[in-house]
Motif scaffolding. Sequence first.
Motif, PDB file in Angstrom:
ATOM      1  N   THR A 169     -54.914  18.569 -15.461  1.00  0.00           N
ATOM      2  CA  THR A 169     -55.971  17.930 -14.678  1.00  0.00           C
ATOM      3  C   THR A 169     -55.864  16.409 -14.801  1.00  0.00           C
ATOM      4  O   THR A 169     -56.000  15.684 -13.813  1.00  0.00           O
ATOM      5  N   THR A 170     -55.596  15.931 -16.011  1.00  0.00           N
ATOM      6  CA  THR A 170     -55.435  14.496 -16.240  1.00  0.00           C
ATOM      7  C   THR A 170     -54.257  13.949 -15.451  1.00  0.00           C
ATOM      8  O   THR A 170     -54.346  12.888 -14.829  1.00  0.00           O
ATOM      9  N   ILE A 171     -53.138  14.690 -15.452  1.00  0.00           N
ATOM     10  CA  ILE A 171     -51.953  14.249 -14.709  1.00  0.00           C
ATOM     11  C   ILE A 171     -52.271  14.115 -13.222  1.00  0.00           C
ATOM     12  O   ILE A 171     -51.900  13.125 -12.587  1.00  0.00           O
ATOM     13  N   LEU A 172     -52.981  15.096 -12.681  1.00  0.00           N
ATOM     14  CA  LEU A 172     -53.348  15.007 -11.263  1.00  0.00           C
ATOM     15  C   LEU A 172     -54.298  13.838 -11.018  1.00  0.00           C
ATOM     16  O   LEU A 172     -54.221  13.169  -9.993  1.00  0.00           O
ATOM     17  N   SER A 173     -55.186  13.575 -11.959  1.00  0.00           N
ATOM     18  CA  SER A 173     -56.164  12.495 -11.795  1.00  0.00           C
ATOM     19  C   SER A 173     -55.509  11.121 -11.860  1.00  0.00           C
ATOM     20  O   SER A 173     -55.849  10.232 -11.068  1.00  0.00           O
ATOM     21  N   ILE A 174     -54.594  10.913 -12.803  1.00  0.00           N
ATOM     22  CA  ILE A 174     -53.995   9.584 -12.968  1.00  0.00           C
ATOM     23  C   ILE A 174     -52.953   9.278 -11.894  1.00  0.00           C
ATOM     24  O   ILE A 174     -52.551   8.129 -11.744  1.00  0.00           O
ATOM     25  N   ARG A 175     -52.561  10.296 -11.150  1.00  0.00           N
ATOM     26  CA  ARG A 175     -51.601  10.087 -10.060  1.00  0.00           C
ATOM     27  C   ARG A 175     -52.109   9.064  -9.040  1.00  0.00           C
ATOM     28  O   ARG A 175     -51.328   8.351  -8.425  1.00  0.00           O
ATOM     29  N   ALA A 176     -53.425   9.037  -8.853  1.00  0.00           N
ATOM     30  CA  ALA A 176     -54.012   8.112  -7.890  1.00  0.00           C
ATOM     31  C   ALA A 176     -53.971   6.667  -8.380  1.00  0.00           C
ATOM     32  O   ALA A 176     -54.017   5.732  -7.581  1.00  0.00           O
ATOM     33  N   GLU A 177     -53.869   6.482  -9.684  1.00  0.00           N
ATOM     34  CA  GLU A 177     -53.975   5.137 -10.262  1.00  0.00           C
ATOM     35  C   GLU A 177     -52.642   4.550 -10.730  1.00  0.00           C
ATOM     36  O   GLU A 177     -52.468   3.335 -10.769  1.00  0.00           O
ATOM     37  N   TYR A 178     -51.691   5.409 -11.080  1.00  0.00           N
ATOM     38  CA  TYR A 178     -50.426   4.940 -11.646  1.00  0.00           C
ATOM     39  C   TYR A 178     -49.240   5.443 -10.830  1.00  0.00           C
ATOM     40  O   TYR A 178     -49.311   6.502 -10.204  1.00  0.00           O
ATOM     41  N   ALA A 179     -48.144   4.682 -10.878  1.00  0.00           N
ATOM     42  CA  ALA A 179     -46.920   5.064 -10.167  1.00  0.00           C
ATOM     43  C   ALA A 179     -46.304   6.297 -10.833  1.00  0.00           C
ATOM     44  O   ALA A 179     -46.331   6.427 -12.060  1.00  0.00           O
ATOM     45  N   SER A 180     -45.763   7.187 -10.026  1.00  0.00           N
ATOM     46  CA  SER A 180     -45.201   8.452 -10.523  1.00  0.00           C
ATOM     47  C   SER A 180     -44.132   8.254 -11.593  1.00  0.00           C
ATOM     48  O   SER A 180     -44.097   8.986 -12.582  1.00  0.00           O
ATOM     49  N   GLU A 181     -43.255   7.257 -11.397  1.00  0.00           N
ATOM     50  CA  GLU A 181     -42.184   7.042 -12.384  1.00  0.00           C
ATOM     51  C   GLU A 181     -42.752   6.614 -13.734  1.00  0.00           C
ATOM     52  O   GLU A 181     -42.217   6.985 -14.792  1.00  0.00           O
TER      53      GLU A 181
END
Length: 191
Positions: A121-133
């Motif tokens: 859930t955290t990974i999906l949430s931080i996707r909006a704020e941080y670059a995938s790499e």
Amino acid sequence: MNFDFKQILSVTLILFSVIDIVGSVPIVIDLRKKAGSIHSGKATFVAGAIMILFLFLGQSILHLFGLDLQAFALAGAIIIFLIGLEMILGRDLFKYHPSEVEGASIVPIAFPLIAGAGTLTTILSIRAEYASENIVIGIIINLAFVYLVLKSSDWLEKKIGPAGFGILRRVFGIILLSIAVKLFLTNFHLV
């Protein structure tokens, strides 16, 4: 490529606190005793694959099965609850045959302890704020630490001792139950 040291550090610290592999040491030791051994490399690799796959395909995979993030979190909460109950009561709900040792490395070590509902859930949430790499690098840094902790669980058990391990087992069992209840309460009304 958009590598940013500050983003990598932030993602690493966020995931470190959510994964909490140090807090899971009593669980890992307990599972290793039941299963005979834990394959640290396999557990780390599978957890990493789940996290990276979920980073890029998480929402799509859940929608493919007609699931949402809340239902996924509830399923993880039930597994975590049962593991916590097992630790507190000293009863074996999950029994491992020697031929199932590799399975114990995957369930429940890789999922849901390392790559559990909170982590995903955290990974999906931080996707909006941080670059995938930067998220991938943060995941890899955490996986290196997870591997070291899993590999040193024998040494940690010797340092803690049987009495200390018994106390930690029950304390972390209560913490796991609390996490499971929180996950359940947070997500139950949304389903």
